[in-house]
Design a protein around this motif. Structure first.
Motif, PDB file in Angstrom:
ATOM      1  N   SER A  10       0.871  -1.174   0.000  1.00 37.99           N
ATOM      2  CA  SER A  10       0.000   0.000   0.000  1.00 37.99           C
ATOM      3  C   SER A  10       0.913   1.231   0.000  1.00 37.99           C
ATOM      4  CB  SER A  10      -0.929  -0.085   1.214  1.00 37.99           C
ATOM      5  OG  SER A  10      -1.815   0.997   1.260  1.00 37.99           O
ATOM      6  N   TYR A  11       0.542   2.294   0.685  1.00 40.90           N
ATOM      7  CA  TYR A  11       1.283   3.559   0.562  1.00 40.90           C
ATOM      8  C   TYR A  11       2.733   3.437   1.046  1.00 40.90           C
ATOM      9  CZ  TYR A  11      -3.591   4.531   0.127  1.00 40.90           C
ATOM     10  OH  TYR A  11      -4.891   4.460  -0.267  1.00 40.90           O
ATOM     11  N   ALA A  12       2.942   2.850   2.220  1.00 43.12           N
ATOM     12  CA  ALA A  12       4.311   2.726   2.745  1.00 43.12           C
ATOM     13  C   ALA A  12       5.119   1.748   1.900  1.00 43.12           C
ATOM     14  CB  ALA A  12       4.273   2.271   4.207  1.00 43.12           C
ATOM     15  N   ASP A  31       1.280  -8.175  -1.790  1.00 40.45           N
ATOM     16  CA  ASP A  31       0.230  -7.386  -1.131  1.00 40.45           C
ATOM     17  C   ASP A  31      -1.110  -8.111  -1.200  1.00 40.45           C
ATOM     18  OD1 ASP A  31      -0.798  -4.931   0.100  1.00 40.45           O
ATOM     19  OD2 ASP A  31      -1.920  -4.771  -1.771  1.00 40.45           O
ATOM     20  N   SER A  32      -1.805  -8.145  -0.055  1.00 43.71           N
ATOM     21  CA  SER A  32      -3.087  -8.852   0.001  1.00 43.71           C
ATOM     22  C   SER A  32      -4.276  -7.941  -0.284  1.00 43.71           C
ATOM     23  CB  SER A  32      -3.234  -9.546   1.361  1.00 43.71           C
ATOM     24  OG  SER A  32      -3.063  -8.618   2.408  1.00 43.71           O
ATOM     25  N   GLY A  33      -4.021  -6.661  -0.551  1.00 44.47           N
ATOM     26  CA  GLY A  33      -5.092  -5.786  -1.054  1.00 44.47           C
ATOM     27  C   GLY A  33      -6.100  -5.313  -0.027  1.00 44.47           C
ATOM     28  N   LEU A  34      -5.692  -5.201   1.248  1.00 43.63           N
ATOM     29  CA  LEU A  34      -6.637  -4.759   2.269  1.00 43.63           C
ATOM     30  C   LEU A  34      -6.106  -3.557   3.060  1.00 43.63           C
ATOM     31  CD1 LEU A  34      -7.624  -8.306   3.622  1.00 43.63           C
ATOM     32  CD2 LEU A  34      -9.014  -6.814   2.163  1.00 43.63           C
ATOM     33  N   CYS A  36      -6.013  -0.151   5.234  1.00 38.46           N
ATOM     34  CA  CYS A  36      -6.957   0.187   6.316  1.00 38.46           C
ATOM     35  C   CYS A  36      -7.954   1.264   5.913  1.00 38.46           C
ATOM     36  CB  CYS A  36      -6.184   0.627   7.555  1.00 38.46           C
ATOM     37  SG  CYS A  36      -5.263   2.161   7.297  1.00 38.46           S
ATOM     38  N   ASN A  37      -7.635   2.070   4.898  1.00 42.21           N
ATOM     39  CA  ASN A  37      -8.542   3.170   4.531  1.00 42.21           C
ATOM     40  C   ASN A  37      -9.516   2.785   3.423  1.00 42.21           C
ATOM     41  OD1 ASN A  37      -6.769   3.028   2.424  1.00 42.21           O
ATOM     42  ND2 ASN A  37      -6.405   5.222   2.266  1.00 42.21           N
ATOM     43  N   HIS A  44      -8.099  12.780   2.324  1.00 44.81           N
ATOM     44  CA  HIS A  44      -7.725  14.200   2.374  1.00 44.81           C
ATOM     45  C   HIS A  44      -6.377  14.408   3.059  1.00 44.81           C
ATOM     46  CE1 HIS A  44     -12.135  14.382   1.883  1.00 44.81           C
ATOM     47  NE2 HIS A  44     -11.804  15.358   1.049  1.00 44.81           N
ATOM     48  N   VAL A  78       1.328 -13.196   2.530  1.00 43.89           N
ATOM     49  CA  VAL A  78       2.454 -13.942   3.118  1.00 43.89           C
ATOM     50  C   VAL A  78       1.963 -14.593   4.405  1.00 43.89           C
ATOM     51  CG1 VAL A  78       4.772 -13.755   4.089  1.00 43.89           C
ATOM     52  CG2 VAL A  78       4.148 -12.400   2.082  1.00 43.89           C
ATOM     53  N   CYS A 133      -7.981  14.103   8.648  1.00 43.15           N
ATOM     54  CA  CYS A 133      -8.351  13.383   7.420  1.00 43.15           C
ATOM     55  C   CYS A 133      -9.726  13.807   6.919  1.00 43.15           C
ATOM     56  CB  CYS A 133      -8.379  11.872   7.675  1.00 43.15           C
ATOM     57  SG  CYS A 133      -6.775  11.195   8.104  1.00 43.15           S
ATOM     58  N   HIS A 134     -10.682  13.992   7.834  1.00 45.47           N
ATOM     59  CA  HIS A 134     -12.073  14.167   7.389  1.00 45.47           C
ATOM     60  C   HIS A 134     -12.829  15.277   8.118  1.00 45.47           C
ATOM     61  CE1 HIS A 134     -11.396  10.462   5.249  1.00 45.47           C
ATOM     62  NE2 HIS A 134     -11.007   9.901   6.375  1.00 45.47           N
ATOM     63  N   ASP A 265       2.053   2.619   8.944  1.00 43.54           N
ATOM     64  CA  ASP A 265       1.211   2.577  10.153  1.00 43.54           C
ATOM     65  C   ASP A 265       1.679   1.519  11.155  1.00 43.54           C
ATOM     66  OD1 ASP A 265      -0.433   4.528   9.156  1.00 43.54           O
ATOM     67  OD2 ASP A 265      -2.280   3.348   9.273  1.00 43.54           O
ATOM     68  N   ALA A 272      -1.402   8.732   8.588  1.00 43.30           N
ATOM     69  CA  ALA A 272      -1.703   9.613   7.459  1.00 43.30           C
ATOM     70  C   ALA A 272      -0.921   9.101   6.261  1.00 43.30           C
ATOM     71  CB  ALA A 272      -1.296  11.047   7.774  1.00 43.30           C
ATOM     72  N   LEU A 273      -1.488   9.291   5.072  1.00 43.59           N
ATOM     73  CA  LEU A 273      -0.798   8.837   3.864  1.00 43.59           C
ATOM     74  C   LEU A 273       0.597   9.436   3.802  1.00 43.59           C
ATOM     75  CD1 LEU A 273      -3.481   9.114   1.024  1.00 43.59           C
ATOM     76  CD2 LEU A 273      -3.070   7.266   2.623  1.00 43.59           C
TER      77      LEU A 273
HETATM   78  C1  LIG Z   1     -11.105   4.862   7.665  1.00 41.75           C
HETATM   79  C2  LIG Z   1      -9.771   5.525   7.430  1.00 41.75           C
HETATM   80  C3  LIG Z   1      -9.711   6.705   6.694  1.00 41.75           C
HETATM   81  C4  LIG Z   1      -8.472   7.352   6.502  1.00 41.75           C
HETATM   82  N1  LIG Z   1      -8.447   8.530   5.810  1.00 41.75           N
HETATM   83  C5  LIG Z   1      -7.257   9.156   5.609  1.00 41.75           C
HETATM   84  C6  LIG Z   1      -7.199  10.405   4.885  1.00 41.75           C
HETATM   85  O1  LIG Z   1      -8.229  10.951   4.461  1.00 41.75           O
HETATM   86  N2  LIG Z   1      -5.980  10.983   4.731  1.00 41.75           N
HETATM   87  C7  LIG Z   1      -4.812  10.427   5.216  1.00 41.75           C
HETATM   88  O2  LIG Z   1      -3.738  11.008   5.030  1.00 41.75           O
HETATM   89  N3  LIG Z   1      -4.847   9.241   5.887  1.00 41.75           N
HETATM   90  C8  LIG Z   1      -6.032   8.597   6.087  1.00 41.75           C
HETATM   91  N4  LIG Z   1      -6.073   7.420   6.796  1.00 41.75           N
HETATM   92  C9  LIG Z   1      -4.796   6.837   7.272  1.00 41.75           C
HETATM   93  C10 LIG Z   1      -4.090   6.095   6.111  1.00 41.75           C
HETATM   94  O3  LIG Z   1      -5.031   5.332   5.391  1.00 41.75           O
HETATM   95  C11 LIG Z   1      -2.973   5.203   6.655  1.00 41.75           C
HETATM   96  O4  LIG Z   1      -2.055   6.012   7.363  1.00 41.75           O
HETATM   97  C12 LIG Z   1      -2.251   4.475   5.487  1.00 41.75           C
HETATM   98  O5  LIG Z   1      -3.147   3.668   4.770  1.00 41.75           O
HETATM   99  C13 LIG Z   1      -1.108   3.640   6.044  1.00 41.75           C
HETATM  100  O6  LIG Z   1      -0.426   3.044   4.960  1.00 41.75           O
HETATM  101  P1  LIG Z   1       0.358   1.656   5.153  1.00 41.75           P
HETATM  102  O7  LIG Z   1       0.931   1.348   3.808  1.00 41.75           O
HETATM  103  O8  LIG Z   1       1.251   1.741   6.321  1.00 41.75           O
HETATM  104  O9  LIG Z   1      -0.776   0.588   5.569  1.00 41.75           O
HETATM  105  P2  LIG Z   1      -2.095   0.131   4.800  1.00 41.75           P
HETATM  106  O10 LIG Z   1      -2.541   1.189   3.839  1.00 41.75           O
HETATM  107  O11 LIG Z   1      -3.076  -0.294   5.830  1.00 41.75           O
HETATM  108  O12 LIG Z   1      -1.635  -1.110   3.933  1.00 41.75           O
HETATM  109  C14 LIG Z   1      -1.116  -2.294   4.479  1.00 41.75           C
HETATM  110  C15 LIG Z   1      -1.084  -3.299   3.349  1.00 41.75           C
HETATM  111  O13 LIG Z   1      -0.423  -4.484   3.790  1.00 41.75           O
HETATM  112  C16 LIG Z   1      -1.141  -5.596   3.295  1.00 41.75           C
HETATM  113  N5  LIG Z   1      -0.824  -6.779   4.125  1.00 41.75           N
HETATM  114  C17 LIG Z   1      -0.998  -6.941   5.467  1.00 41.75           C
HETATM  115  N6  LIG Z   1      -0.573  -8.156   5.854  1.00 41.75           N
HETATM  116  C18 LIG Z   1      -0.119  -8.779   4.721  1.00 41.75           C
HETATM  117  C19 LIG Z   1       0.439 -10.054   4.464  1.00 41.75           C
HETATM  118  N7  LIG Z   1       0.633 -10.958   5.456  1.00 41.75           N
HETATM  119  N8  LIG Z   1       0.768 -10.372   3.194  1.00 41.75           N
HETATM  120  C20 LIG Z   1       0.597  -9.485   2.188  1.00 41.75           C
HETATM  121  N9  LIG Z   1       0.069  -8.255   2.374  1.00 41.75           N
HETATM  122  C21 LIG Z   1      -0.278  -7.902   3.631  1.00 41.75           C
HETATM  123  C22 LIG Z   1      -2.596  -5.159   3.377  1.00 41.75           C
HETATM  124  O14 LIG Z   1      -3.446  -5.933   2.547  1.00 41.75           O
HETATM  125  C23 LIG Z   1      -2.498  -3.722   2.910  1.00 41.75           C
HETATM  126  O15 LIG Z   1      -2.632  -3.596   1.521  1.00 41.75           O
HETATM  127  C24 LIG Z   1      -7.277   6.776   7.020  1.00 41.75           C
HETATM  128  C25 LIG Z   1      -7.352   5.587   7.747  1.00 41.75           C
HETATM  129  C26 LIG Z   1      -8.563   4.961   7.973  1.00 41.75           C
HETATM  130  C27 LIG Z   1      -8.628   3.703   8.778  1.00 41.75           C
END
Ligand SMILES: Cc1cc2nc3c(=O)[nH]c(=O)nc-3n(C[C@H](O)[C@H](O)[C@H](O)COP(=O)(O)OP(=O)(O)OC[C@H]3O[C@@H](n4cnc5c(N)ncnc54)[C@H](O)[C@@H]3O)c2cc1C
Length: 296
Positions: A10-12, A31-34, A36-37, A44, A78, A133-134, A265, A272-273
Protein backbone atom coordinates in the motif's frame (compact mmCIF):
# COMPACT_ATOMS: atom_id res chain seq x y z
CA UNK A 1 17.10 -14.41 -4.72
CA UNK A 2 15.53 -10.93 -4.53
CA UNK A 3 17.39 -8.12 -2.82
CA UNK A 4 14.26 -7.22 -0.88
CA UNK A 5 10.78 -8.62 -0.38
CA UNK A 6 8.30 -5.97 0.75
CA UNK A 7 5.29 -7.42 2.52
CA UNK A 8 2.39 -4.97 2.13
CA UNK A 9 2.07 -2.96 -1.08
CA UNK A 10 0.00 0.00 0.00
CA UNK A 11 1.28 3.56 0.56
CA UNK A 12 4.31 2.73 2.74
CA UNK A 13 5.24 -0.43 0.82
CA UNK A 14 4.99 1.23 -2.60
CA UNK A 15 7.07 4.23 -1.57
CA UNK A 16 9.76 1.91 -0.17
CA UNK A 17 9.62 0.02 -3.47
CA UNK A 18 10.15 3.24 -5.41
CA UNK A 19 13.28 4.07 -3.43
CA UNK A 20 14.56 0.52 -3.94
CA UNK A 21 13.60 0.36 -7.63
CA UNK A 22 15.43 3.61 -8.27
CA UNK A 23 18.43 2.01 -6.51
CA UNK A 24 18.33 -0.88 -9.02
CA UNK A 25 17.40 -3.37 -6.30
CA UNK A 26 15.48 -6.49 -7.35
CA UNK A 27 12.36 -6.04 -5.28
CA UNK A 28 9.25 -8.17 -4.90
CA UNK A 29 6.15 -6.62 -3.32
CA UNK A 30 3.54 -9.03 -1.99
CA UNK A 31 0.23 -7.39 -1.13
CA UNK A 32 -3.09 -8.85 0.00
CA UNK A 33 -5.09 -5.79 -1.05
CA UNK A 34 -6.64 -4.76 2.27
CA UNK A 35 -5.40 -1.23 3.14
CA UNK A 36 -6.96 0.19 6.32
CA UNK A 37 -8.54 3.17 4.53
CA UNK A 38 -10.51 1.08 2.04
CA UNK A 39 -13.76 1.98 3.82
CA UNK A 40 -13.47 5.69 3.15
CA UNK A 41 -14.79 7.23 -0.09
CA UNK A 42 -12.31 10.15 -0.17
CA UNK A 43 -8.86 10.76 1.21
CA UNK A 44 -7.73 14.20 2.37
CA UNK A 45 -4.75 16.13 3.65
CA UNK A 46 -2.23 14.70 1.20
CA UNK A 47 -1.09 17.39 -1.20
CA UNK A 48 -1.44 16.62 -4.93
CA UNK A 49 -4.24 14.13 -4.14
CA UNK A 50 -6.51 15.97 -1.69
CA UNK A 51 -10.04 14.57 -2.05
CA UNK A 52 -9.04 11.66 -4.32
CA UNK A 53 -10.34 8.15 -3.69
CA UNK A 54 -7.85 5.94 -1.81
CA UNK A 55 -7.83 3.61 -4.82
CA UNK A 56 -6.84 6.43 -7.20
CA UNK A 57 -3.86 7.39 -5.04
CA UNK A 58 -2.68 3.78 -4.92
CA UNK A 59 -3.25 3.26 -8.65
CA UNK A 60 -1.08 6.28 -9.56
CA UNK A 61 1.62 5.06 -7.16
CA UNK A 62 1.49 1.53 -8.56
CA UNK A 63 1.86 2.75 -12.15
CA UNK A 64 4.91 4.84 -11.29
CA UNK A 65 6.57 2.18 -9.11
CA UNK A 66 6.12 -0.64 -11.63
CA UNK A 67 7.80 1.51 -14.31
CA UNK A 68 11.06 0.44 -12.63
CA UNK A 69 11.83 -2.92 -14.17
CA UNK A 70 13.51 -4.28 -11.05
CA UNK A 71 10.23 -4.05 -9.12
CA UNK A 72 7.39 -6.56 -9.38
CA UNK A 73 4.22 -7.11 -7.40
CA UNK A 74 2.18 -10.21 -6.55
CA UNK A 75 -1.33 -10.13 -5.18
CA UNK A 76 -1.06 -12.71 -2.43
CA UNK A 77 -0.77 -13.04 1.35
CA UNK A 78 2.45 -13.94 3.12
CA UNK A 79 1.61 -16.61 5.68
CA UNK A 80 5.07 -17.62 6.86
CA UNK A 81 8.49 -16.00 6.94
CA UNK A 82 11.70 -17.56 8.20
CA UNK A 83 15.28 -16.44 8.61
CA UNK A 84 17.70 -18.63 6.66
CA UNK A 85 21.51 -18.85 6.70
CA UNK A 86 21.51 -16.28 3.90
CA UNK A 87 18.50 -13.99 4.02
CA UNK A 88 14.84 -14.90 4.39
CA UNK A 89 12.26 -17.24 2.91
CA UNK A 90 8.56 -16.40 2.67
CA UNK A 91 5.63 -18.66 1.87
CA UNK A 92 2.31 -17.39 0.58
CA UNK A 93 -1.34 -18.37 0.68
CA UNK A 94 -1.24 -19.20 -3.04
CA UNK A 95 1.59 -21.66 -2.43
CA UNK A 96 4.53 -19.57 -3.63
CA UNK A 97 7.95 -19.57 -1.96
CA UNK A 98 10.35 -16.65 -2.40
CA UNK A 99 13.74 -15.77 -0.96
CA UNK A 100 15.38 -12.40 -0.38
CA UNK A 101 18.39 -10.85 1.31
CA UNK A 102 16.17 -8.50 3.33
CA UNK A 103 12.52 -8.20 4.40
CA UNK A 104 10.52 -5.02 4.80
CA UNK A 105 7.12 -5.13 6.53
CA UNK A 106 4.69 -2.39 5.46
CA UNK A 107 1.68 -4.33 6.63
CA UNK A 108 -0.25 -1.60 8.46
CA UNK A 109 -2.75 -1.98 11.28
CA UNK A 110 -6.37 -3.11 11.60
CA UNK A 111 -9.07 -1.19 13.47
CA UNK A 112 -10.99 -3.51 15.77
CA UNK A 113 -14.57 -2.27 15.39
CA UNK A 114 -17.01 -2.91 18.24
CA UNK A 115 -19.97 -5.18 17.57
CA UNK A 116 -22.55 -2.35 17.56
CA UNK A 117 -25.12 -2.36 14.73
CA UNK A 118 -24.38 0.47 12.29
CA UNK A 119 -20.69 0.86 13.16
CA UNK A 120 -19.41 -1.16 10.20
CA UNK A 121 -21.67 0.69 7.75
CA UNK A 122 -20.61 4.17 8.96
CA UNK A 123 -16.87 3.51 9.48
CA UNK A 124 -14.74 5.80 7.30
CA UNK A 125 -17.80 7.70 6.05
CA UNK A 126 -19.57 9.42 8.95
CA UNK A 127 -17.91 7.52 11.80
CA UNK A 128 -14.35 8.75 11.51
CA UNK A 129 -11.09 8.48 13.39
CA UNK A 130 -9.19 11.65 12.53
CA UNK A 131 -10.17 15.32 12.14
CA UNK A 132 -7.15 16.01 9.92
CA UNK A 133 -8.35 13.38 7.42
CA UNK A 134 -12.07 14.17 7.39
CA UNK A 135 -12.89 16.92 9.92
CA UNK A 136 -13.09 19.78 7.43
CA UNK A 137 -15.81 18.03 5.39
CA UNK A 138 -18.03 17.64 8.49
CA UNK A 139 -17.09 20.91 10.22
CA UNK A 140 -19.54 22.96 12.23
CA UNK A 141 -22.10 20.20 12.63
CA UNK A 142 -23.57 18.60 15.75
CA UNK A 143 -20.96 15.95 16.49
CA UNK A 144 -20.44 13.04 18.87
CA UNK A 145 -17.24 11.37 19.96
CA UNK A 146 -17.31 7.80 21.22
CA UNK A 147 -14.43 7.56 23.67
CA UNK A 148 -13.79 6.41 27.23
CA UNK A 149 -10.04 6.20 27.74
CA UNK A 150 -7.36 8.33 29.41
CA UNK A 151 -7.28 10.64 26.37
CA UNK A 152 -11.01 11.46 26.51
CA UNK A 153 -10.61 15.12 27.49
CA UNK A 154 -7.69 15.80 25.14
CA UNK A 155 -9.41 14.18 22.13
CA UNK A 156 -12.80 15.84 22.80
CA UNK A 157 -11.24 19.25 23.40
CA UNK A 158 -9.43 19.00 20.05
CA UNK A 159 -12.55 17.91 18.15
CA UNK A 160 -14.51 20.77 19.69
CA UNK A 161 -12.51 23.04 17.37
CA UNK A 162 -14.20 21.43 14.33
CA UNK A 163 -17.65 20.71 15.79
CA UNK A 164 -20.64 22.87 16.48
CA UNK A 165 -21.97 21.24 19.63
CA UNK A 166 -19.99 18.21 20.79
CA UNK A 167 -21.21 15.29 22.92
CA UNK A 168 -18.88 12.71 24.46
CA UNK A 169 -20.52 9.26 24.48
CA UNK A 170 -18.68 6.90 26.84
CA UNK A 171 -20.73 3.80 25.96
CA UNK A 172 -21.56 2.80 29.52
CA UNK A 173 -18.35 3.95 31.22
CA UNK A 174 -18.47 6.54 34.00
CA UNK A 175 -15.89 9.30 33.52
CA UNK A 176 -13.77 10.48 36.45
CA UNK A 177 -15.51 13.55 37.93
CA UNK A 178 -12.62 15.92 37.14
CA UNK A 179 -12.72 14.89 33.45
CA UNK A 180 -16.50 15.36 33.28
CA UNK A 181 -16.14 18.80 34.93
CA UNK A 182 -13.44 19.90 32.48
CA UNK A 183 -15.60 18.80 29.51
CA UNK A 184 -18.65 20.66 30.82
CA UNK A 185 -16.52 23.78 31.33
CA UNK A 186 -15.83 23.66 27.57
CA UNK A 187 -19.56 23.26 26.81
CA UNK A 188 -19.02 19.63 25.82
CA UNK A 189 -21.94 17.40 26.87
CA UNK A 190 -21.45 13.90 28.25
CA UNK A 191 -23.69 10.83 27.86
CA UNK A 192 -22.54 7.78 29.82
CA UNK A 193 -25.34 5.39 28.80
CA UNK A 194 -24.37 2.30 26.77
CA UNK A 195 -24.80 2.51 22.99
CA UNK A 196 -27.37 0.15 21.43
CA UNK A 197 -26.85 1.06 17.76
CA UNK A 198 -26.03 3.72 15.22
CA UNK A 199 -29.05 4.68 13.18
CA UNK A 200 -27.87 5.19 9.60
CA UNK A 201 -28.71 4.93 5.94
CA UNK A 202 -26.00 3.91 3.45
CA UNK A 203 -23.34 4.82 6.00
CA UNK A 204 -24.83 8.27 6.67
CA UNK A 205 -25.20 8.55 10.42
CA UNK A 206 -28.54 9.90 11.64
CA UNK A 207 -28.53 9.25 15.38
CA UNK A 208 -26.84 7.35 18.19
CA UNK A 209 -29.41 5.14 19.90
CA UNK A 210 -28.75 4.35 23.58
CA UNK A 211 -29.65 1.26 25.59
CA UNK A 212 -32.28 3.23 27.56
CA UNK A 213 -34.12 4.02 24.31
CA UNK A 214 -33.02 7.68 24.08
CA UNK A 215 -31.36 9.07 20.94
CA UNK A 216 -28.78 11.71 20.09
CA UNK A 217 -29.29 13.18 16.62
CA UNK A 218 -25.87 13.70 15.01
CA UNK A 219 -24.60 13.57 11.44
CA UNK A 220 -21.04 12.68 12.38
CA UNK A 221 -19.22 10.84 15.14
CA UNK A 222 -15.54 10.34 15.87
CA UNK A 223 -14.08 7.24 17.49
CA UNK A 224 -10.65 5.74 18.05
CA UNK A 225 -11.18 2.01 18.31
CA UNK A 226 -8.39 -0.36 19.38
CA UNK A 227 -5.87 -1.25 16.69
CA UNK A 228 -3.79 -4.34 16.13
CA UNK A 229 -0.99 -5.22 13.75
CA UNK A 230 -2.53 -6.39 10.46
CA UNK A 231 0.21 -9.02 10.16
CA UNK A 232 1.52 -11.04 13.08
CA UNK A 233 4.65 -12.30 11.29
CA UNK A 234 7.03 -9.60 12.62
CA UNK A 235 6.05 -10.60 16.15
CA UNK A 236 6.44 -14.30 15.33
CA UNK A 237 9.92 -13.55 13.93
CA UNK A 238 10.95 -11.88 17.19
CA UNK A 239 10.62 -8.18 16.26
CA UNK A 240 10.05 -6.21 19.45
CA UNK A 241 6.93 -4.06 19.76
CA UNK A 242 6.29 -0.85 21.71
CA UNK A 243 3.75 -0.57 24.54
CA UNK A 244 1.33 0.86 21.95
CA UNK A 245 1.66 -2.32 19.86
CA UNK A 246 3.79 -0.74 17.11
CA UNK A 247 6.80 -2.53 15.63
CA UNK A 248 9.93 -1.01 17.20
CA UNK A 249 12.27 0.55 14.63
CA UNK A 250 15.24 2.89 14.69
CA UNK A 251 15.66 5.99 12.50
CA UNK A 252 16.69 3.73 9.59
CA UNK A 253 13.50 1.64 9.74
CA UNK A 254 15.45 -1.32 11.18
CA UNK A 255 13.49 -3.57 13.54
CA UNK A 256 15.18 -5.35 16.44
CA UNK A 257 15.79 -8.40 14.19
CA UNK A 258 18.80 -8.13 11.89
CA UNK A 259 17.78 -7.78 8.24
CA UNK A 260 14.11 -6.99 8.90
CA UNK A 261 12.80 -3.47 8.28
CA UNK A 262 9.34 -1.95 8.85
CA UNK A 263 7.51 1.21 7.77
CA UNK A 264 4.10 2.90 7.70
CA UNK A 265 1.21 2.58 10.15
CA UNK A 266 2.78 -0.59 11.56
CA UNK A 267 5.47 1.61 13.16
CA UNK A 268 3.83 5.08 13.42
CA UNK A 269 1.19 6.45 15.80
CA UNK A 270 0.22 9.26 13.42
CA UNK A 271 -1.80 7.63 10.69
CA UNK A 272 -1.70 9.61 7.46
CA UNK A 273 -0.80 8.84 3.86
CA UNK A 274 1.98 11.44 3.92
CA UNK A 275 3.53 9.96 7.08
CA UNK A 276 3.28 6.37 5.80
CA UNK A 277 4.81 7.39 2.47
CA UNK A 278 7.65 9.32 4.13
CA UNK A 279 8.46 6.36 6.36
CA UNK A 280 8.45 3.96 3.38
CA UNK A 281 10.78 6.22 1.40
CA UNK A 282 13.16 6.49 4.31
CA UNK A 283 13.19 2.74 5.11
CA UNK A 284 13.74 1.87 1.42
CA UNK A 285 16.64 4.29 1.09
CA UNK A 286 18.26 3.24 4.37
CA UNK A 287 17.89 -0.43 3.47
CA UNK A 288 19.70 0.19 0.17
CA UNK A 289 22.44 2.14 1.96
CA UNK A 290 23.01 -0.78 4.32
CA UNK A 291 23.19 -3.26 1.46
CA UNK A 292 25.84 -1.06 -0.18
CA UNK A 293 27.82 -0.81 3.06
CA UNK A 294 27.70 -4.60 3.44
CA UNK A 295 28.95 -5.00 -0.13
CA UNK A 296 25.70 -6.60 -1.29
C1 LIG B 1 -11.11 4.86 7.67
C2 LIG B 1 -9.77 5.53 7.43
C3 LIG B 1 -9.71 6.71 6.69
C4 LIG B 1 -8.47 7.35 6.50
N1 LIG B 1 -8.45 8.53 5.81
C5 LIG B 1 -7.26 9.16 5.61
C6 LIG B 1 -7.20 10.41 4.89
O1 LIG B 1 -8.23 10.95 4.46
N2 LIG B 1 -5.98 10.98 4.73
C7 LIG B 1 -4.81 10.43 5.22
O2 LIG B 1 -3.74 11.01 5.03
N3 LIG B 1 -4.85 9.24 5.89
C8 LIG B 1 -6.03 8.60 6.09
N4 LIG B 1 -6.07 7.42 6.80
C9 LIG B 1 -4.80 6.84 7.27
C10 LIG B 1 -4.09 6.09 6.11
O3 LIG B 1 -5.03 5.33 5.39
C11 LIG B 1 -2.97 5.20 6.66
O4 LIG B 1 -2.06 6.01 7.36
C12 LIG B 1 -2.25 4.48 5.49
O5 LIG B 1 -3.15 3.67 4.77
C13 LIG B 1 -1.11 3.64 6.04
O6 LIG B 1 -0.43 3.04 4.96
P1 LIG B 1 0.36 1.66 5.15
O7 LIG B 1 0.93 1.35 3.81
O8 LIG B 1 1.25 1.74 6.32
O9 LIG B 1 -0.78 0.59 5.57
P2 LIG B 1 -2.10 0.13 4.80
O10 LIG B 1 -2.54 1.19 3.84
O11 LIG B 1 -3.08 -0.29 5.83
O12 LIG B 1 -1.63 -1.11 3.93
C14 LIG B 1 -1.12 -2.29 4.48
C15 LIG B 1 -1.08 -3.30 3.35
O13 LIG B 1 -0.42 -4.48 3.79
C16 LIG B 1 -1.14 -5.60 3.30
N5 LIG B 1 -0.82 -6.78 4.12
C17 LIG B 1 -1.00 -6.94 5.47
N6 LIG B 1 -0.57 -8.16 5.85
C18 LIG B 1 -0.12 -8.78 4.72
C19 LIG B 1 0.44 -10.05 4.46
N7 LIG B 1 0.63 -10.96 5.46
N8 LIG B 1 0.77 -10.37 3.19
C20 LIG B 1 0.60 -9.49 2.19
N9 LIG B 1 0.07 -8.26 2.37
C21 LIG B 1 -0.28 -7.90 3.63
C22 LIG B 1 -2.60 -5.16 3.38
O14 LIG B 1 -3.45 -5.93 2.55
C23 LIG B 1 -2.50 -3.72 2.91
O15 LIG B 1 -2.63 -3.60 1.52
C24 LIG B 1 -7.28 6.78 7.02
C25 LIG B 1 -7.35 5.59 7.75
C26 LIG B 1 -8.56 4.96 7.97
C27 LIG B 1 -8.63 3.70 8.78
Amino acid sequence: MYDVIIIGGSYAGLSAAMALGRSMRNTLIIDSGLPCNRFTPHSHNFITHDGATPGAVREAALQQVLAYTTVQIDTDTVIEATKKAEGFEVRTLLGQTHVAKRLLFATGVRDVLPDIPGVKECWGKTLIHCPYCHGYEVRKQPTAVIVNNEHTYEFANMLNHWASGLTVCTDGVQLPQDVADKLLAKNISVIETGIASLQQEDGQLQAIVFKDGTELKVAVAYAQFPRQQHCKLPEAMGCEHTEMGLIKTDMMGRTTVDGIYAAGDAVNMFRALSVAIASGTSAGAMLNKQLIEEGL
